[in-house]
Structure formats: structure tokens, C-alpha cells
Scaffold this motif. Structure first.
Motif, PDB file in Angstrom:
ATOM      1  N   PRO A 248      -6.444   4.683   4.927  1.00 11.52           N
ATOM      2  CA  PRO A 248      -7.046   5.486   3.862  1.00 11.52           C
ATOM      3  C   PRO A 248      -6.230   6.720   3.459  1.00 11.52           C
ATOM      4  O   PRO A 248      -6.417   7.244   2.371  1.00 11.52           O
ATOM      5  N   PHE A 249      -5.254   7.165   4.303  1.00  6.04           N
ATOM      6  CA  PHE A 249      -4.642   8.473   4.031  1.00  6.04           C
ATOM      7  C   PHE A 249      -3.144   8.541   4.323  1.00  6.04           C
ATOM      8  O   PHE A 249      -2.619   9.609   4.615  1.00  6.04           O
ATOM      9  N   ALA A 250      -2.420   7.418   4.259  1.00  4.80           N
ATOM     10  CA  ALA A 250      -1.013   7.419   4.666  1.00  4.80           C
ATOM     11  C   ALA A 250      -0.101   6.964   3.527  1.00  4.80           C
ATOM     12  O   ALA A 250      -0.389   5.985   2.839  1.00  4.80           O
ATOM     13  N   THR A 251       1.024   7.669   3.358  1.00  2.00           N
ATOM     14  CA  THR A 251       1.963   7.362   2.285  1.00  2.00           C
ATOM     15  C   THR A 251       3.396   7.409   2.787  1.00  2.00           C
ATOM     16  O   THR A 251       3.773   8.316   3.526  1.00  2.00           O
ATOM     17  N   ASP A 252       4.183   6.436   2.368  1.00  2.00           N
ATOM     18  CA  ASP A 252       5.643   6.480   2.481  1.00  2.00           C
ATOM     19  C   ASP A 252       6.171   6.670   1.067  1.00  2.00           C
ATOM     20  O   ASP A 252       6.121   5.742   0.252  1.00  2.00           O
ATOM     21  N   LEU A 253       6.659   7.869   0.771  1.00  2.00           N
ATOM     22  CA  LEU A 253       7.252   8.152  -0.536  1.00  2.00           C
ATOM     23  C   LEU A 253       8.765   7.969  -0.422  1.00  2.00           C
ATOM     24  O   LEU A 253       9.437   8.722   0.294  1.00  2.00           O
ATOM     25  N   GLN A 254       9.282   6.978  -1.123  1.00  2.00           N
ATOM     26  CA  GLN A 254      10.721   6.719  -1.152  1.00  2.00           C
ATOM     27  C   GLN A 254      11.294   7.330  -2.422  1.00  2.00           C
ATOM     28  O   GLN A 254      10.811   7.066  -3.525  1.00  2.00           O
ATOM     29  N   VAL A 255      12.319   8.168  -2.264  1.00  2.00           N
ATOM     30  CA  VAL A 255      12.969   8.801  -3.408  1.00  2.00           C
ATOM     31  C   VAL A 255      14.434   8.370  -3.418  1.00  2.00           C
ATOM     32  O   VAL A 255      15.175   8.630  -2.464  1.00  2.00           O
TER      33      VAL A 255
END
Length: 358
Positions: A248-255
Motif C-alpha cells: 500500500p505504501f512503497a515506491t521505486d522511483l527510477q530516474v
């Protein structure tokens, strides 16, 4: 001063719970990080999850998590210590010993140590495991979703620098935090010390895919690269954002960043909001990059500045809870992620269901 003779002292739902009961039981079925592994060494560590006070301790048999109380007289086990063999946590009040599974292995005051210890003397233990340098806890016997799959973080090569960001504490709900971390329209307005670009605030109709475990969205953006020294100046840089979100609350932001020679380099910003209570969130973040010359100190400082830019605004949001009735707030086209996020929480997990009344 006293509990009623009819009151059950220990229930699954924590005392003074800040969550609706239905939502608590649902969220308790997910894995949540409660500490960095590096914080749990030869001493017990205190943590909190969904209003439940926890003790995290490391034994020779593995990591363990339990409610932070000795079932004998309710003292906090996080004030205790590990025994000499690191097999048991020791209660500081009366010296009761408990192993990894929460079983009491020793009651020092018993005159005959050969007598068996009642099996009822055991901790309220929870499932715990270590992954990505984090200690994850699930408050239910079976998790309804797995820990996020981040293979690069688990098996990075030598070209990748991995940085643990100091844990943050936000006086905001985890749902507000996760929406902010995945909000694209706020970047140009909020992050003027770091990478925001008010000259280019438009958000394209970005791609978003949804499944039962999370969402993926991606879009290009023109950041402003700002140096910490005045003489470094500012310049625009073209980047590409890919958000891999896990409920519910996890993100992998790839830039992905374009380089001057026509290639590209990449950074990952892993972010998990752990709901301490309905209005307080522990922020666990790990950064990872293959940018040549990057240092852990610079990356950690940059992330902390980025967090600071967000903090006051997210803590100011009202209501503190994310409204799961879509009609309760107004929306703009850039809100595609948050709209789908809210709908999915209701459709997949029944969060926000009305409380039953007699």
C-alpha cells in the motif's frame, strides 16, 4: 487504575487505536518496514506499527518481532537486553527469557529450574524478515501481499552505489505521503531548492498501468539541476521518470538522465511509508545510482533537502486521511495516479468501508 474483571487485557487491536477497526485489520496484513537492519544489532530496538508498540531483536536463530511487553507484568522488553549466547531477549523487570519464537525459556525466580515452564508464558510475536537492509513486519499470520520485488536493490553490481537515507518521521498519514511521493504536478512548485522547474509546470497525459500488486507510471520531465555552490549555477536537464509502486505504501522511483555523450545514467529512489499511527508515518528510503563520482554523503543530503521541501506541505493537508470517496476532493488531469490509487484501495482491499453499527 484498574481494568474491569470483564475486560480482556490483550486484544489484537491495539489500545487507543487511531484506525477504523476494519482498516487496521487490512493494513495489518501487509509487510511494513520498521527498522533498518543496521539498527538492530546486539541490543533490542523499539519500533511502532499501526499503533502497536514493538520490540525488534536479533538472535543467533534470526530476527524477531514481538509486542513490546513482557506477558508476565507488562514491562517494555525494549528496555531489556540479549543473553550471553544471544539466543534470548531478557526482560529487565524479572529476568524472564524469551527465544526467537517468543517462547519463555527461563524464569529465574523459579526455585526448581528443572520444572517445565507453562507454555502460556510466551510473547505476542509477529512475522519478521530482513530484505533490502530493512526489517519488515507483518502483524497477521499470513500476508495478503508480498514484500515489494526490487531485484536491482537485492543484486546490484559494483557499478551501483547504494545509500541508506536517515529515517524520517512525518506527522501525516502514510497515504498522504505516498500520494505526495508519486505526485507529478507538485514537483515544479515545491522542489525549488532541488530539481523543480516552474518554467515547465505542464504534465503530459502520462502512461499508467495498474494490477493487483501496484501501479507503474512514466513520463519525461525537464528538471533544473542546481548545485550547492553559487558558482555552479543552474541548468536544465532532460530526465525520464518511471514509478514502480507496490501497495500500500512503497515506491521505486527510477530516474534516467541523459548524458552529454548521448548515453544515460540512472538513479533509483526507494521510498516506503510505514504507518506508525493514522496520523504519523516513519519514512524509510534507500537511494541507488550508477552516476560516476556520486557519493553517499551528497546523495543523502540531497534527499533530505527534498524531503524537507515536502514535509511542511504534506503535514498541513486536511483532512489528514486520504478521502477514499473520490467525490470528497477535486481533481485535475495530473491526479491520475492518486485517483487510481484511491479506487484500488477500495476495490482490492475494501479499505475505507463504513463501520458497522449495532
Amino acid at each position: 487504575m484498574f481494568l474491569s474483571t470483564e475486560k480482556k487485557q490483550l486484544s489484537e487491536l491495539p489500545r487507543n487505536c487511531t484506525f477504523p477497526e476494519n482498516d487496521w485489520h487490512i493494513l495489518a496484513g501487509f509487510w511494513h518496514p520498521v527498522a533498518f537492519s543496521s539498527q538492530v544489532k546486539d541490543k533490542p530496538a523499539k519500533a511502532k506499527l499501526l499503533d502497536v508498540d514493538l520490540v525488534i531483536y536479533r538472535t543467533v536463530d534470526g530476527i524477531a518481532a514481538a509486542r513490546d511487553l513482557c506477558v508476565h507484568r507488562g514491562a517494555a522488553l525494549s528496555l531489556g537486553w540479549m543473553d550471553e549466547d544471544c539466543k534470548n531477549i531478557v526482560c529487565p523487570f524479572h529476568g524472564l527469557h524469551y527465544n526467537k519464537d517468543g517462547e519463555c525459556t527461563k524464569v529465574p525466580s523459579m526455585p526448581d529450574q528443572s520444572k517445565p515452564i507453562p507454555k502460556s508464558i510466551r510473547l505476542i510475536s509477529y512475522r519478521a524478515q530482513e530484505r533490502y537492509g530493512l526489517v519488515w513486519v507483518c502483524l497477521k499470520p499470513e500476508a495478503i501481499r508480498p514484500i515489494p520485488e526490487w531485484p536491482l536493490l537485492e543484486n546490484a553490481g559494483d557499478e551501483w552505489l547504494t545509500i541508506e537515507i536517515p529515517e524520517g518521521l512525518w506527522k501525516a498519514s502514510a497515504s498522504r505521503h505516498v500520494e505526495n511521493f508519486n505526485d507529478l504536478a507538485h514537483i515544479s512548485w515545491v522542489h525549488m531548492k532541488t530539481f523543480g522547474n516552474r518554467e515547465r509546470p505542464e504534465i503530459i497525459d502520462y502512461k499508467l498501468e495498474l494490477d493487483d500488486n501496484g501501479m507503474r507510471m512514466e513520463m519525461p520531465y525537464i528538471e533544473v539541476e542546481r548545485g550547492y555552490n553559487d558558482d555552479e549555477g543552474e541548468r536544465e536537464r532532460e530526465v525520464y521518470y518511471t514509478h514502480f509502486f507496490t501497495f500500500p505504501f512503497a515506491t521505486d522511483l527510477q530516474v534516467d538522465y541523459k548524458t552529454d555523450d548521448g548515453g544515460h545514467v540512472t538513479s533509483h529512489f526507494y521510498d516506503i511509508g510505514t504507518p506508525i499511527s493514522a496520523h504519523e508515518t516513519a519514512i524509510f528510503q534507500i537511494s541507488q545510482t550508477n552516476i560516476p563520482g556520486a557519493t553517499a554523503e551528497d546523495y543523502a543530503e540531497y534527499q533530505l533537502v527534498t524531503n524537507e521541501e515536502d514535509l511542511a506541505l504534506v503535514e498541513s493537508q486536511k483532512p489528514e486521511e486520504v478521502p477514499l470517496n473520490i467525490a470528497e476532493e477535486l481533481h485535475i488531469p495530473a491526479d491520475k495516479f492518486s485517483i487510481q490509487y484511491r479506487r484500488a484501495l477500495v476495490r482490492l482491499f475494501n479499505l475505507g468501508a463504513p463501520e458497522m453499527t449495532e
